[in-house]
Enzyme design. Structure first.
Site, short mmCIF file in Angstrom:
data_model
loop_
_atom_site.label_atom_id
_atom_site.label_comp_id
_atom_site.label_asym_id
_atom_site.label_seq_id
_atom_site.Cartn_x
_atom_site.Cartn_y
_atom_site.Cartn_z
N ASP A 93 13.22 6.77 -52.33
CA ASP A 93 14.07 5.61 -52.64
C ASP A 93 15.56 5.94 -52.57
OD1 ASP A 93 14.29 2.90 -53.22
OD2 ASP A 93 14.47 3.24 -55.37
N HIS A 94 15.96 6.62 -51.52
CA HIS A 94 17.36 7.00 -51.35
C HIS A 94 18.23 5.74 -51.24
CE1 HIS A 94 20.49 9.88 -49.82
NE2 HIS A 94 21.02 8.73 -49.46
N ALA A 95 19.26 5.67 -52.09
CA ALA A 95 20.23 4.57 -52.10
C ALA A 95 19.58 3.22 -52.34
CB ALA A 95 21.05 4.54 -50.80
N ARG A 155 23.66 9.91 -57.41
CA ARG A 155 24.46 9.07 -58.30
C ARG A 155 23.93 9.21 -59.73
NH1 ARG A 155 21.09 4.73 -55.78
NH2 ARG A 155 20.10 3.52 -57.43
N ASN A 156 23.18 10.28 -59.96
CA ASN A 156 22.56 10.50 -61.26
C ASN A 156 22.85 11.90 -61.79
OD1 ASN A 156 20.93 8.04 -61.66
ND2 ASN A 156 19.91 8.70 -59.79
N GLY A 184 15.22 12.04 -50.35
CA GLY A 184 14.09 11.97 -51.26
C GLY A 184 13.52 10.56 -51.34
#
Length: 378
Positions: A285-287, A191-192, A283
């Site tokens: 801290d996913h979501a 989302r980045n 990776g």
């Protein structure tokens, strides 16, 4: 060439034929209508295209409660995020056919199998691991209407998107991967915009598979996240300049971010399995959001799902090592002379009009962000 099977074994299709669409549109005044949000409209479209296989509609109560407390459908198949339709307490009855509308857009016909109430606090605690309404998913749960409708849907009209060339359906991605001769495909959720750490992850994964499917979420995000068009344009320039074009496909996943951390990581993996991916990158801290989840909770949860049918690829911390002279990770680098990739610091630089340094972000990507003027959701 053998492709991975969709979740549940079959790619669902819930789109009406043109003649049936025409018949329902002509008889629309005879149906009760329920207004739905743009997010729910995308859920309907994702069910219809098979992206949410094996779901054929909104969860009925038995599946809903099994997802909540067992992280599986009632038949035992892994599924971690309830896909539900909340409505006002109205006179819709079980057995009714109703129309789902988004403003003036006629979306789908729904065959109502069940209507039931639900405990919003329990929903929040199970799905998001907290009842704190500072969590965006919890706040949304508390704002939901009190009644849920469960039942199959049939899509009538698909909504338009300005990113249509990237709006690939599972049937299309599977055909494309087959055409390219890719048997092992790794999916990447984002989302980045991409910094060099993301590029390192993707290329590390790509080195052991046939193809990379970069699959950003396009839809509602929280304030401070990057805007959809900025994410897409940043990946376009990155792929054009730094990736082998015959090894990468860019496609969008049109949905809202739920910020459900580990549960959403499983959900994201299932969706990429339906697209035809055999592997999925998880990776740090996913979501996640804020400090609601342990940084590697989204990796730990996969221990509960040995039967998920897609292989997770876990990546821990990665950084730029000044002594090694490039991006590396703790497994192979013994040095402490490192620069960590800080999304917060990069955001602060961008907000002040400064270019992130070349050891953190490709200059072409930085140019895309800076020239956009307003790169973040407000």
């Amino acid at each position: 060439m053998i492709q991975i099977k969709p979740h549940g074994g079959k790619l669902i299709s819930r789109t009406l034929t043109e003649q049936k669409q025409k018949n329902i549109i002509e008889q629309a005044s005879e149906y009760q209508s329920v207004p739905i949000s743009a997010d729910l409209m995308k859920d309907v479209e994702n069910i219809a295209s098979g992206l949410f296989s094996p779901l054929e509609g909104f969860n009925c109560q038995e599946d809903y409660e099994s997802i909540l407390y067992n992280k599986r459908l009632s038949d035992g198949l892994p599924w971690t995020i309830p896909i539900v339709l909340d409505v006002e307490n109205n006179d819709i009855k079980e057995g009714d056919d109703i129309l789902l509308r988004n403003n003036d857009h006629l979306v789908a016909v729904m065959h109502v199998e069940e209507r039931y109430g639900f405990d919003k606090r329990a929903h929040a605690e199970q799905v998001f691991g907290t009842n704190d309404d500072a969590h965006p998913g919890v706040a949304k749960t508390y704002s939901m209407k009190d009644t849920l409708l469960g039942g199959k849907i049939d899509l009538i009209n698909e909504s338009k998107t300005p990113y249509y060339k990237y709006a690939l359906k599972p049937e299309e991605t599977r055909s494309l991967f087959k055409e390219k001769g890719w048997e092992r495909v790794v999916g990447f959720q984002t989302r980045n915009v991409a910094h060099l750490g993301h590029e390192y992850l993707q290329k590390s994964a790509l080195s052991v598979v046939d193809g990379l499917f970069i699959n950003p979420v396009i839809g509602k995000k929280k304030r401070g996240d990057f805007r959809d068009e900025v994410i897409l344009e940043s990946y376009e320039v990155l792929i054009d300049n730094y990736y082998p074009r015959d090894r990468v496909v860019l496609g969008i996943f049109q949905t809202e971010m739920r910020y459900a951390g580990p549960r959403e990581a499983i959900f994201h993996a299932i969706v990429r399995k339906n697209y035809g991916c055999t592997h999925f990158i998880i990776g740090r801290d996913h979501a996640g959001v804020g400090t609601f989840y342990h940084p590697f909770a989204a990796q730990e949860i996969f221990k509960e799902f040995p039967d998920i049918g897609i292989e997770p690829m876990f990546f821990m911390s990665f950084f730029h090592c000044n002594k090694c002279g490039g991006i590396t990770n703790d497994k192979v680098c013994p040095h402490n002379d490192r620069i960590d990739f800080s999304g917060t610091k990069m955001r602060q630089m961008i907000e002040s009009g400064k270019r992130p340094p070349a050891d953190s972000m490709r200059p072409e990507v930085a140019d895309v962000i800076l020239k956009s003027g307003k790169p973040f959701v407000e």
